[in-house]
Design an enzyme around this catalytic site. Structure first.
Site, PDB file in Angstrom:
ATOM      1  N   SER A 181      22.022  45.530 -31.106  1.00 30.53           N
ATOM      2  CA  SER A 181      21.973  45.109 -29.715  1.00 30.53           C
ATOM      3  C   SER A 181      22.929  45.852 -28.807  1.00 30.53           C
ATOM      4  O   SER A 181      22.714  45.902 -27.595  1.00 30.53           O
ATOM      5  CB  SER A 181      22.250  43.604 -29.617  1.00 30.53           C
ATOM      6  OG  SER A 181      23.538  43.296 -30.133  1.00 30.53           O
ATOM      7  N   HIS A 209      15.503  42.467 -30.873  1.00 33.36           N
ATOM      8  CA  HIS A 209      15.294  43.483 -29.841  1.00 33.36           C
ATOM      9  C   HIS A 209      14.152  44.434 -30.181  1.00 33.36           C
ATOM     10  O   HIS A 209      13.939  45.414 -29.466  1.00 33.36           O
ATOM     11  CB  HIS A 209      16.590  44.267 -29.624  1.00 33.36           C
ATOM     12  CG  HIS A 209      17.730  43.405 -29.176  1.00 33.36           C
ATOM     13  ND1 HIS A 209      17.950  43.084 -27.861  1.00 33.36           N
ATOM     14  CD2 HIS A 209      18.680  42.765 -29.898  1.00 33.36           C
ATOM     15  CE1 HIS A 209      19.004  42.288 -27.782  1.00 33.36           C
ATOM     16  NE2 HIS A 209      19.467  42.083 -28.996  1.00 33.36           N
ATOM     17  N   LYS A 240      13.531  37.333 -25.229  1.00 34.13           N
ATOM     18  CA  LYS A 240      13.824  38.695 -24.794  1.00 34.13           C
ATOM     19  C   LYS A 240      12.515  39.337 -24.334  1.00 34.13           C
ATOM     20  O   LYS A 240      12.045  39.047 -23.249  1.00 34.13           O
ATOM     21  CB  LYS A 240      14.535  39.453 -25.916  1.00 34.13           C
ATOM     22  CG  LYS A 240      15.919  38.860 -26.221  1.00 34.13           C
ATOM     23  CD  LYS A 240      16.644  39.587 -27.301  1.00 34.13           C
ATOM     24  CE  LYS A 240      18.091  39.111 -27.430  1.00 34.13           C
ATOM     25  NZ  LYS A 240      18.243  37.703 -27.815  1.00 34.13           N
TER      26      LYS A 240
END
Length: 389
Positions: A181, A209, A240
């Site tokens: 990240s 991610h 996300k």
């Protein structure tokens, strides 16, 4: 009356200030997106993990609204009491099929998923082998498990193999982020699975991610690498790229059943509002047909890397929407972030302990909702600021 405890906290806060480590919380006055109204100012934002620009997508918002009208505001109880709804079943089945696993379990947050799954798989006398740059939730999950924790240098397969070979633990678990990240690089997942097979270990991959961004149709890092094994426990985050909230663990059916029976954050937490599941179903539809968004992201990444020619600072090697610019010194990183803010550009300064000492950085997060002109504006500002310092 003694105020020693409070005075100690005040001293600790002053030390954070002296080391340029105190965090500042900003308040948004607009929906999540690249053009933000925050603390009374209009800003071009490169802060969020909304990689596909879905957090304010009208179709997803409408699905969420329909979910509230159908299911109400809350679930009323934990999932294993009376807080689990048919829409949760539909979501879990859809998530499992989307990432190519037999079954999925929906958690309220990614942090809960990681701190629940790790202790469910290993405990005292077992061993965890974790990349040193793993997310804090994976670190905390390992500590909660009480298993022996072995942290190997970032992406160092040789060091990992030595640790695995020297372990006599009954059960072994390799734990890694897929996309790291703060660095934006991708773990060597195929090699990690090969080591897991060779040393009879589980492999847990946190694809927070990567989900929605990597792989065919955004199916994630494991799909991109073409990996499939009962040893794999896949963690996907839904706040996300998916733009809503929550997370899920997916894998072999018996493994997921075990997680449902033993993961304490799942068992002892009020179930996520069922309306969120309605929004997530709409989000999955958009992710699946979102090649246009991923193509836009790839274009923006290429533009930034082409335009951002730096002399002293370092643009890290990343092919993902996370594009970190390492500055080094904490105070300088904060000063550069402040200078960008003064120009109407919002990029967060990331400092220890989130990143190692001496590697304070700007964490540039790109979104498909950005334009090429937005990225060019950022690159020009960074080049100018570097030259001026």
């Amino acid at each position: 009356m003694s105020t020693r405890l409070l005075d100690e906290l005040k001293t600790n806060l002053a030390e954070l200030d002296a080391r340029a480590l105190r965090r500042v919380r900003r308040s948004l006055e607009s929906p999540c997106g690249p053009y933000a109204r925050v603390d009374g100012r209009d800003m071009l934002a490169f802060c969020s993990n909304d990689y596909l620009g879905l957090a304010a997508d009208p179709a997803i918002a409408q699905a969420l609204q329909r979910g509230v009208e159908r299911w109400g505001a809350g679930s009323g109880a934990s999932h294993l009491v009376s807080g689990h709804y048919t829409i949760h079943d539909e979501l879990e089945a859809r998530l499992a099929a989307f990432v190519g696993c037999e079954r999925a379990l929906y958690f309220s947050t990614g942090f809960m998923a990681n701190t629940g799954v790790v202790p469910a798989l290993v405990g005292r006398g077992d061993a965890i082998f974790a990349d040193r740059l793993n997310h804090a939730s994976l670190v905390d999950g390992a500590l909660l498990s009480r298993a022996d924790l072995h942290r190997y240098p970032h992406a160092d397969l040789a060091a990992l193999e030595r640790s695995l070979s020297g372990s006599t633990a009954k059960r072994k678990l390799i734990v890694t982020d897929s996309v790291f990240s703060m660095d934006g690089d991708v773990a060597p997942l195929a090699d990690l699975l090969e080591l897991a097979e060779r040393h009879d270990a589980w492999l847990m991959v946190d694809d927070a991610h990567g989900f929605g961004v990597l792989g065919p149709h955004g199916r994630g890092a494991l799909a991109e690498a073409g990996l499939d094994s009962w040893r794999l426990i896949y963690i996907g985050t839904l706040g996300k790229a998916a733009g809503v909230s929550g997370a899920f663990a997916a894998g072999n059916s018996e493994v997921v059943e075990w997680l449902m029976q033993t993961a304490r954050p799942y068992i002892f937490t009020t179930g996520a509002p069922p309306a969120l599941a309605e929004g997530l179903m709409a989000s999955l539809d958009r992710i699946e047909r979102g090649d246009d968004l991923r193509t836009q992201l790839d274009t923006l990444i290429r533009v930034l890397r082409d335009e951002l020619r730096l002399e002293r600072w370092q643009l890290m090697n990343s092919r993902t929407p996370i594009q970190p610019v390492v500055i080094g010194d904490n105070a300088e990183a904060v000063a550069v972030a402040r200078a960008l803010w003064d120009e109407g550009i919002w990029v967060p300064a990331i400092r220890p302990p989130t990143v190692p000492n001496g590697t304070a950085r700007l964490r540039v997060s790109l979104s498909a909702a950005h334009t090429v002109a937005d990225v060019e504006r950022l690159a020009a500002a960074l080049r100018r600021l570097e030259a001026a310092r």
